[in-house]
Design an enzyme around this catalytic site. Structure first.
Site, PDB file in Angstrom:
ATOM      1  N   ALA A  61       6.970 -18.826  28.160  1.00 21.19           N
ATOM      2  CA  ALA A  61       7.694 -17.550  28.161  1.00 21.19           C
ATOM      3  C   ALA A  61       9.163 -17.771  28.497  1.00 21.19           C
ATOM      4  O   ALA A  61       9.515 -18.679  29.252  1.00 21.19           O
ATOM      5  CB  ALA A  61       7.065 -16.594  29.169  1.00 21.19           C
ATOM      6  N   GLY A 102       2.904 -20.605  27.295  1.00 23.42           N
ATOM      7  CA  GLY A 102       2.823 -20.023  25.959  1.00 23.42           C
ATOM      8  C   GLY A 102       3.140 -21.018  24.863  1.00 23.42           C
ATOM      9  O   GLY A 102       2.665 -20.878  23.729  1.00 23.42           O
ATOM     10  N   GLU A 105      -0.085 -22.611  24.187  1.00 18.63           N
ATOM     11  CA  GLU A 105      -0.957 -21.640  23.523  1.00 18.63           C
ATOM     12  C   GLU A 105      -0.578 -21.479  22.050  1.00 18.63           C
ATOM     13  O   GLU A 105      -1.445 -21.316  21.190  1.00 18.63           O
ATOM     14  CB  GLU A 105      -0.901 -20.303  24.263  1.00 18.63           C
ATOM     15  CG  GLU A 105      -1.595 -20.385  25.630  1.00 18.63           C
ATOM     16  CD  GLU A 105      -1.505 -19.105  26.434  1.00 18.63           C
ATOM     17  OE1 GLU A 105      -2.566 -18.536  26.764  1.00 18.63           O
ATOM     18  OE2 GLU A 105      -0.373 -18.674  26.723  1.00 18.63           O
ATOM     19  N   GLU A 125       0.348 -21.181  34.501  1.00 19.61           N
ATOM     20  CA  GLU A 125       0.457 -19.771  34.885  1.00 19.61           C
ATOM     21  C   GLU A 125      -0.107 -19.461  36.266  1.00 19.61           C
ATOM     22  O   GLU A 125       0.343 -18.528  36.945  1.00 19.61           O
ATOM     23  CB  GLU A 125      -0.247 -18.896  33.837  1.00 19.61           C
ATOM     24  CG  GLU A 125       0.471 -18.778  32.511  1.00 19.61           C
ATOM     25  CD  GLU A 125       0.212 -19.938  31.563  1.00 19.61           C
ATOM     26  OE1 GLU A 125       0.672 -19.884  30.415  1.00 19.61           O
ATOM     27  OE2 GLU A 125      -0.454 -20.922  31.980  1.00 19.61           O
TER      28      GLU A 125
END
Length: 699
Positions: A61, A102, A105, A125
């Site tokens: 992020a 992310g 991901e 996270e």
């Protein structure tokens, strides 16, 4: 644009380009989706490679958008991953350096993943009190297995790409001949040519997680994680969400992951961790000192004083590879100081945390001397002598006479006036406070005290040095005690009053430790040395006679009970055992002192103990903020999180007050103002203003 699009032969290359770590902000996501659509529409394109520019594939992020509406705006990360996954042309994530959160991901949504050796792979996270919220808990177990996925997600610790090469996470980990991102792209383009025609396209969502007797393993894991995670809910939630990759369909698991993610994001623990994350980054930013301010080279350091603090400070420098000259006035004190440093490193080596080679290297960087002439060429000198202004004056006048021009003259004072110290020299612009916390080689906080004459390049250099020493540097203005010790004075005063009114040390410490502090005020006093506080109080009795203190701590010191170093303080200590044992004579002294001053002892609740101690910190913190001693409330929180053992899951005293509500803090203070020493509860004007406006310190 935060992603670049080019076609190389028959392969579309989408380059994430959002420095410094290609955070997946809205602009980057939008450009990446546009690039994917262009590639789908171009008949000449047979495969798509996603790569990261600069020093990372993607760190996840974009922290600039964290906690803002942009973080969830469309195209969201979920949407981007869905577009990648639904591509009818093969997608290849080409990974180098950093692939986290992310970013990982996104890579998991691709059909294939290739990487350079040395890339750091992680879903961190949990360190923000969260869990991976874009499919990480469902896709990672399908590629690396249930056990490894849980370990990675619950710990958040990076794993090197080569250590994952034998899992299904990577289709290839390039080794020989691939050293840079350019080499990676060349290898990825070759790989894309090999898989361009393969159908059906492999999708991670279609894989199964096969783990025999998973129920027993998951229950064992839950029990283990629950015991280790303390007050933080995220680690256990991570286990339960990864478990869904075995017990539910992929889509149901994805839905469950999203539910638990949004649950965690609202928890006070996650809010506190996120606050601390941003507070640490903000602390290094000084509004009037630009990021490009030139800094002075620090190639050699000198330390004045080889005692506990001086030795610990020296270890910080040599740990960072900076040679140190350690100066003492007596050979015996110098030998003792160097022997203590050697013993500390030997203990670290015995624990397997230091190799013989590193031990020899670090010891080789330390040199002792009894002469100021031997430190004259140091780039920075840190004074770590007794906390007395007359002693400081002698040292700084000598430093002014011998140190080379441009050397930084730093004082490790914990309370004294840095401007007065600077006045002992002809170069006040080179003087700065560097308040290390004990034990200096362990504690993360470095309070950087900016004098009125401290130059901007000295401040910038000291902030940069704090990072090199692996410290959290927090800038403070000049006042008695700076940020941390000025606030702790009020905390300690309340702790003393509580003893007079009915508490014993073990009750106060237990209440505060249950709240989450690493240790209560009396165990902390024993660790730091009660004689140090006694010396400071004696100075304050003369300088500020209007301020009332409990005399219990003075009576304790008159008994010769200075803490762990004497084996006796508020508690008793046994050799080789740091456990605190209540002492009947100390407790009797406390009870008798109450009678001698005419105070009838009463039962005090744990809630009152916690509120009086914490709100005394908050009130003084508000004064410090209003006076400009601290630049921002989050700086105060960082001081207490990294230097005073304030519970991380509560975010620091100022953030905690915001969580409680400043109106409620004021109400409690008004109640305590009706008791003994009500003048100690005079509310800070800033606290009153913010409460009236319905705001918080971090508004």
């Amino acid at each position: 644009m935060s992603a670049d699009y080019v076609v190389n032969g028959s392969v579309a290359v989408i380059t994430l380009n959002n420095p410094p770590v290609n955070g997946l902000g809205l602009a980057t996501r939008t450009a990446a989706v546009e690039g994917l659509r262009r590639a789908q529409a171009d008949a000449a394109v047979t495969a798509i490679v996603i790569v990261g520019a600069g020093k990372a594939f993607s760190g996840g992020a974009d922290i600039k958008e964290f906690n803002s509406p942009k973080a969830l705006a469309e195209p969201s990360l979920h949407t981007l991953i869905r577009v990648v996954e639904e591509s009818h042309k093969p997608t290849i994530a080409a990974i180098h350096s950093v692939c986290m959160g992310g970013g990982l991901e996104l890579a998991l949504g691709c059909n294939y993943r290739v990487a350079l050796r040395g890339a750091q792979i992680a879903l961190p996270e949990v360190k923000l009190g969260l869990l991976p919220g874009a499919g990480g808990t469902q896709r990672l177990p399908r590629l690396v297995g249930l056990e490894m996925a849980i370990n990675m997600i619950v710990s958040g610790t990076p794993v090197l790409s080569e250590n994952l090469a034998k899992t299904a996470l990577f289709d290839d980990v390039f080794d020989e001949g691939a050293q840079s991102s350019a080499d990676l792209l060349a290898c990825a383009l070759t790989f894309a040519g090999k898989v361009a025609a393969i159908r059906p396209l492999p999708k991670v969502r279609e894989r199964k997680v096969d783990y025999p007797n998973h129920e027993a393993f998951l229950q064992f894991t839950r029990n283990t994680v629950k015991a280790m995670s303390g007050p933080f809910p995220a680690p256990l939630e991570c286990v339960d969400t990864v478990a869904a990759s075995v017990t539910r369909t992929f889509d149901d698991g994805l839905k469950f992951e999203r539910e638990r993610f949004f649950h965690l994001i609202q928890t006070p623990e996650s809010k506190s961790l996120r606050h601390a994350f941003f507070a640490e980054r903000l602390a290094s930013k000084v509004p009037d000192v630009p990021a490009d301010t030139p800094t002075r080279a620090i190639r050699q350091a000198a330390i004045i004083g080889a005692g506990t603090m001086g030795g610990g400070i020296a270890m910080n420098f040599v740990n960072a590879g900076i040679p140190v000259v350690l100066l003492e006035t007596q050979q015996e004190a110098l030998d003792k100081g160097i022997a203590t440093i050697r013993k500390n490193y030997e203990n670290t080596m015995k624990k397997g945390k230091l190799t013989q080679e590193k031990f020899d290297q670090r010891i080789g960087l330390i040199r002792g001397t009894l002469s100021y002439d031997d430190i004259a060429q140091a780039d920075i000198v840190v004074e770590a002598v007794f906390e007395d202004m007359n002693v400081k004056e002698t040292v700084f006048r000598q430093l002014d006479a011998v140190m080379k021009p441009g050397a930084i003259l730093a004082s490790n004072t914990s309370t004294l006036d840095v401007d007065q110290i600077a006045g002992f020299t002809s170069r006040p612009q080179d003087v700065v406070g560097t308040h290390f916390f004990s034990p200096a080689n362990v504690m993360k906080l470095l309070e950087i005290v900016r004098g009125k004459a401290t130059s901007k390049d000295v401040l910038a250099t000291t902030l940069a040095l704090s990072k090199k020493l692996k410290k959290t540097g927090v800038v403070s203005g000049v006042c008695d005690g700076f940020i941390g010790n000025r606030m702790i004075e009020q905390y300690s005063r309340q702790a003393g009053f509580l003893l007079e009114e009915g508490c014993l040390p073990e009750q106060v410490d237990a209440a505060v430790e249950k709240f989450g502090f690493a240790m209560g005020p009396f165990r902390m006093g024993d660790l730091a040395g009660n004689d140090i506080g006694w010396y400071i109080r004696k100075r304050r009795y003369l300088e500020r006679p209007e301020i009332v203190y409990s005399k219990t701590a003075d009576l304790l010191c008159e008994m010769g009970r200075f803490g762990q170093k004497t084996g006796a303080g508020w508690y008793d200590y046994k050799p080789g055992d740091r456990k605190a044992y209540a002492n009947p004579a100390v407790n009797q002294m406390i009870v008798e002192h109450s009678a001698n001053i005419g105070v009838e002892r009463r039962t005090v609740s744990d809630q009152e103990i916690v509120e009086r101690l914490v709100y005394s910190l908050v009130n003084e913190g508000a004064r410090i903020l209003d006076e400009g001693i601290a630049m921002r409330a989050s700086d105060i929180d960082m001081v207490y999180l990294t230097g005073y053992g304030f519970p991380l899951f509560r975010g620091g005293p100022m953030f905690y007050a915001d969580t409680v509500g400043l109106f409620n803090v004021l109400m409690a203070m008004e109640k305590y103002a009706k008791g003994r020493h009500g003048d100690a509860w005079a509310p800070a004007p800033l606290l009153v203003r913010l409460a009236a406006e319905g705001k918080g310190f971090n508004s």
